[in-house]
Write a protein that holds these residues in place. Structure first.
Motif, PDB file in Angstrom:
ATOM      1  N   LEU A 124      -5.736   6.508   0.373  1.00  0.00           N
ATOM      2  CA  LEU A 124      -4.800   4.948   0.788  1.00  0.00           C
ATOM      3  C   LEU A 124      -5.663   4.561   1.650  1.00  0.00           C
ATOM      4  N   THR A 150      -5.970   1.505  -8.088  1.00  0.00           N
ATOM      5  CA  THR A 150      -4.810   1.872  -7.795  1.00  0.00           C
ATOM      6  C   THR A 150      -4.302   2.186  -8.379  1.00  0.00           C
ATOM      7  N   TYR A 151      -4.007   1.992  -9.260  1.00  0.00           N
ATOM      8  CA  TYR A 151      -2.766   2.499 -10.539  1.00  0.00           C
ATOM      9  C   TYR A 151      -2.936   4.023 -10.835  1.00  0.00           C
ATOM     10  N   GLU A 154      -0.639   5.369  -7.162  1.00  0.00           N
ATOM     11  CA  GLU A 154       0.105   5.121  -7.482  1.00  0.00           C
ATOM     12  C   GLU A 154       0.948   6.813  -7.734  1.00  0.00           C
ATOM     13  N   PRO A 158       2.763  10.065  -4.230  1.00  0.00           N
ATOM     14  CA  PRO A 158       3.583   8.835  -3.369  1.00  0.00           C
ATOM     15  C   PRO A 158       3.118   7.921  -2.293  1.00  0.00           C
ATOM     16  N   ASP A 160       2.236   4.310  -1.473  1.00  0.00           N
ATOM     17  CA  ASP A 160       2.663   2.499  -1.305  1.00  0.00           C
ATOM     18  C   ASP A 160       1.340   2.013  -1.567  1.00  0.00           C
ATOM     19  N   VAL A 161       0.633   1.198  -2.918  1.00  0.00           N
ATOM     20  CA  VAL A 161      -0.750   1.042  -2.757  1.00  0.00           C
ATOM     21  C   VAL A 161      -0.480  -0.779  -3.406  1.00  0.00           C
ATOM     22  N   GLY A 162       1.106  -0.716  -3.162  1.00  0.00           N
ATOM     23  CA  GLY A 162       1.089  -2.447  -3.853  1.00  0.00           C
ATOM     24  C   GLY A 162       0.306  -3.375  -2.810  1.00  0.00           C
ATOM     25  N   ARG A 165      -3.577  -2.908  -3.945  1.00  0.00           N
ATOM     26  CA  ARG A 165      -3.797  -3.910  -5.408  1.00  0.00           C
ATOM     27  C   ARG A 165      -3.416  -5.387  -5.516  1.00  0.00           C
TER      28      ARG A 165
END
Length: 174
Positions: A124, A150-151, A154, A158, A160-162, A165
């Motif tokens: 990450l 990023t998908y 994910e 576990p 958080d790449v939101g 992205r």
């Protein structure tokens, strides 16, 4: 990895399969493993093609550099470029190339392990840094690759790449 063959998704997944046999390998150990496979398959090992395939697998997150804190085994020490530890990354679908099942008997590699949480944190962090660099350089092609990654991340860990992205997609959509 026969002479003249270029890196491909199949090669990338084969590389991940070889690394997966051992949990992690240094870049030099992976190169040696691929040379051994070429010998077993009676083809010529092309060091430049092997190096290019490893580089592509790392660029595409099929293999990821693993920090010392994510590694276990008798031989965990500081790493140089050739001894950078590589683990299976989020974009890989590891497959075993023909003859790979014999590699643990051929290579003298001690038992090893990977702390997936520490590895995921490192991936990450790398993704964030590469996204910033690609944004700063206006590298749309790299941003599209990173958006796909990023998908994969994910689904792989576990984390958080939101936010990463969202930032990448905002640049891609401009």
């Amino acid at each position: 990895m026969a002479h003249g063959s270029g890196p491909s998704v199949a090669a990338r997944d084969d590389l991940a399969g070889v690394v997966d046999l051992f949990e992690w390998l240094t870049r030099a150990e992976l190169s040696r493993a691929l040379s051994e496979l070429a010998f077993k398959q009676r083809t010529e090992a092309d060091e430049a093609a092997i190096d290019a395939a490893i580089g592509l697998a790392v660029d595409e997150y099929a293999l990821v550099p693993a920090p010392d804190g994510a590694l276990s085994g008798d031989d965990v020490t500081g790493h140089t470029a050739e001894s950078t530890a590589l683990a299976v990354g989020p974009a890989a679908f590891p497959t075993l190339p023909e003859g790979a099942e014999d590699l643990p008997h051929i290579l003298d590699v001690p038992d090893r392990g990977v702390d997936r949480e520490a590895l995921a944190d490192a991936v990450l962090d790398r993704l964030r840094r590469e996204a910033v660099t690609a944004i700063d350089e206006g590298d749309a092609e790299r941003l599209e690759t990173l958006a796909d990654v990023t998908y994969d991340v994910e689904a792989w860990a576990p984390v958080d790449v939101g936010p990463v992205r969202t930032r990448i997609l905002a640049e891609v959509d401009e």
